[in-house]
Write an enzyme that holds these catalytic residues in place. Structure first.
Site, short mmCIF file in Angstrom:
data_model
loop_
_atom_site.label_atom_id
_atom_site.label_comp_id
_atom_site.label_asym_id
_atom_site.label_seq_id
_atom_site.Cartn_x
_atom_site.Cartn_y
_atom_site.Cartn_z
N GLY B 64 1.33 -1.23 0.13
CA GLY B 64 -0.27 0.17 0.41
C GLY B 64 0.76 1.24 0.19
CB CYS B 65 3.94 2.26 1.32
SG CYS B 65 4.19 1.59 2.05
CD GLN B 66 5.70 6.15 -5.29
OE1 GLN B 66 5.57 7.34 -4.52
NE2 GLN B 66 6.26 6.53 -6.28
#
Lengths: 409, 152
Positions: B64-66
């Site tokens: 869910g994060c870059q």
């Protein structure tokens, strides 16, 4: 032409209101043109005028307003057709964008023509939009996907490409300009090689149309796909250019109003291209806004524009060479609009976040080109992408910003 | 899954004890501008003890994060306190995670479930001052810590 004023970047900038806004209370430095471009006053006015004076459904109305809307709508088709050198206006099919244009070709032409054992050739440089529709097509038909490798400099390996070509290859699809690295591909030569084995060629022009004139006749390709919003037009609007004989032989993809000839519950016959592929009420204001964007482009001193864009990009690349810790990703000698890079081993998102705090808008990440990033063994890059309204001052701001970023990371 | 990182690394993690969430909040609130706030957050990330290389595996990835984020945990058998360690290839994300550790590290699982992060993050100004896309890692980490705590 003598009536075209010489390219004056400050006069151009004055036509783009968004360039005067602030970001984080700093003057915005907009270097994310590869994602989308800003819109000139003439396009904003065309959109506003449409809803104030012309709003009516096209090709359906039996009244004056609908006739005028239809004329404006079709006049835009002519402008876009001429912009890319189409043989006739009917070769332009309106879509929601480059992505939908590729999906249209894959689903209509592709599913109609491909069979098990056939091959599709794409390149490592491609945006996911020019990968995934072909993968889906391969799954549906049993065709095989082949990929042209890219060198460390971000340039496609032409010998490897030639080696991939054989009589099983039905479709070759590649970008004119790489969105992630800015590499300009030798589209004329690549098209000729594909045609020599009888393949149909689709070129993704999303990143080229804002930077130079496209002539599909000179390229010799079969399909050329592009978006309005990357060339100063509205979002959600794109086009498929296709050779008319090919479009004529293609079955419909989406069904609905406007795309039919006669409908009965026993049998429906279909309209001719481009209407066969334009089911439902189109984005009329988007089409008309795009026409205004083409007018804007055509009003420019193109030679001056190209010289200016080259000057700004060359200036950026020269500064990059002097910037300690900066490593370019992609070093094609022939490039347009894009400088992709990393700063030491910093995460590109960190660099982007710290530039953003300084009012500098860039894109970070994989740029929807994960296979290309995997090829380089990196999670992504920082991408500064330029348009005709960017200046050396924007480049200076970027590098001042990067010096500050380095103090954090 | 049992973390390969030695338990001493978990117990040696100062975040949550020094600084506490309260103290960190006060320190960040006093900083005059974004530059100093970012610098403080990034510096805090350097206080997280290192993860064993063997823990940097897909099973410990936070989605869910870059940026890439790994999270592992450890329950002290004597005190019952829950400890977290994490790492990221992004220094800003690692700093943000360190802020969350100040709130949740070395706490009883029940407390982890009851302590609300959002009011604190807003009060400290982290949500407002950090680009919104970068806070994704924060929310994903928060969800992970709550999920782990609910298992004990």
């Amino acid at each position: 032409m003598s009536d075209v004023p010489a390219f004056d970047v400050q006069a151009i900038r004055a036509q783009f209101p968004l360039l005067s806004v602030t970001a984080h209370d700093k003057p915005l430095v907009y270097l994310d043109n590869g994602a989308t471009t800003q819109k000139p006053l003439s396009v904003l006015k065309a959109l506003d005028d449409y809803y104030r004076q012309l709003n009516s459904n096209v090709h359906r109305g039996a009244h004056d307003l609908a006739d005028r809307a239809t004329r404006a709508f079709e006049a835009s088709r002519r402008k876009v057709a001429q912009y890319v050198g189409a043989a006739r206006d009917e070769e332009i099919v309106w879509t929601r964008g480059t992505t939908e244009s590729i999906n249209l070709v894959a689903n209509s032409y592709g599913r109609n023509v491909l069979k098990a054992g056939d091959q599709i050739v794409i390149s490592t440089l491609e945006h996911h939009a020019n990968i995934v529709p072909w993968q889906l097509l391969c799954e549906a038909t049993g065709a095989e996907l082949k990929v042209i490798p890219v060198g460390d400099d971000g340039v496609l390996d032409q010998a490897a490409y030639q080696a991939l070509l054989n009589e099983k290859v039905q479709i070759v699809a590649f970008s004119h300009v790489s969105n992630a690295l800015g590499t300009v591909n030798p589209v004329v030569d690549m098209t000729a090689k594909a045609k020599a084995v009888g393949a149909v060629v689709l070129i993704d022009g999303a990143q080229s149309v804002a930077h130079f004139d496209v002539d599909v006749q000179a390229i010799g390709c079969d399909f050329y796909v592009f978006s309005a919003h990357k060339m100063f037009g509205p979002t959600g609007m794109g086009a498929l250019w296709g050779r008319y004989a090919l479009l004529e032989a293609m079955p419909p993809w989406q069904g609905g109003g406007e795309m039919i000839d006669q409908v009965s519950f026993e049998k429906t016959t279909f309209n001719v291209p481009p209407f066969r592929f334009e089911a439902g009420t189109p984005d009329i204001s988007g089409v008309i806004g795009w026409g205004a964007a083409v007018d804007f482009m055509q009003s420019l001193d193109k030679e001056g524009m190209r010289a200016h864009e080259k000057d700004v990009l060359d200036y950026a690349l020269a500064k990059a060479a002097d910037c300690e810790g900066l490593k370019l990703v992609g070093e094609s000698p022939d490039r347009a609009g894009v400088m992709s890079f990393l700063i030491d081993d910093s995460h590109p998102a960190d660099v982007g976040t710290l530039l953003d705090r300084q009012g500098i808008a860039v894109r970070t990440g994989h740029h929807c080109t994960q296979p290309l990033m995997q090829r380089f063994g990196i999670p992504g890059t920082v991408r500064a992408s330029f348009a005709l309204y960017n200046t050396r001052a924007d480049v200076d701001a970027l590098f001042v910003g990067l010096e500050k970023v380095k103090t954090f990371l | 899954m049992i973390a390969l990182t030695p338990s001493e690394h978990f117990l040696a993690n100062p975040l949550g004890v020094s600084p506490t969430a309260k103290l960190l909040g006060q320190q960040l609130a006093e900083l005059p501008d974004w530059e100093q706030r970012y610098a403080a957050v990034i510096a805090l990330g350097d206080h997280i003890p290192p993860l064993a290389e063997g823990d940097k595996i897909d099973a410990n990835l936070l989605h869910g994060c870059q940026a890439t984020v790994w999270v592992v945990h450890h329950v002290d058998p004597v005190t019952g306190l829950l400890y977290f360690l994490c790492d990221s290839d992004s220094r800003i994300v690692r700093g943000l995670l360190a802020c969350l550790l100040c709130l949740y590290n070395a706490q009883k699982p029940a407390d982890i479930l009851s302590i609300q992060a959002k009011p604190w993050l807003e009060e400290v100004g982290l949500v407002r001052h950090i680009a919104s896309t970068r806070s994704n890692g924060l929310w994903a980490m928060l969800g992970k810590m709550k999920a782990v705590a609910s298992r004990y």
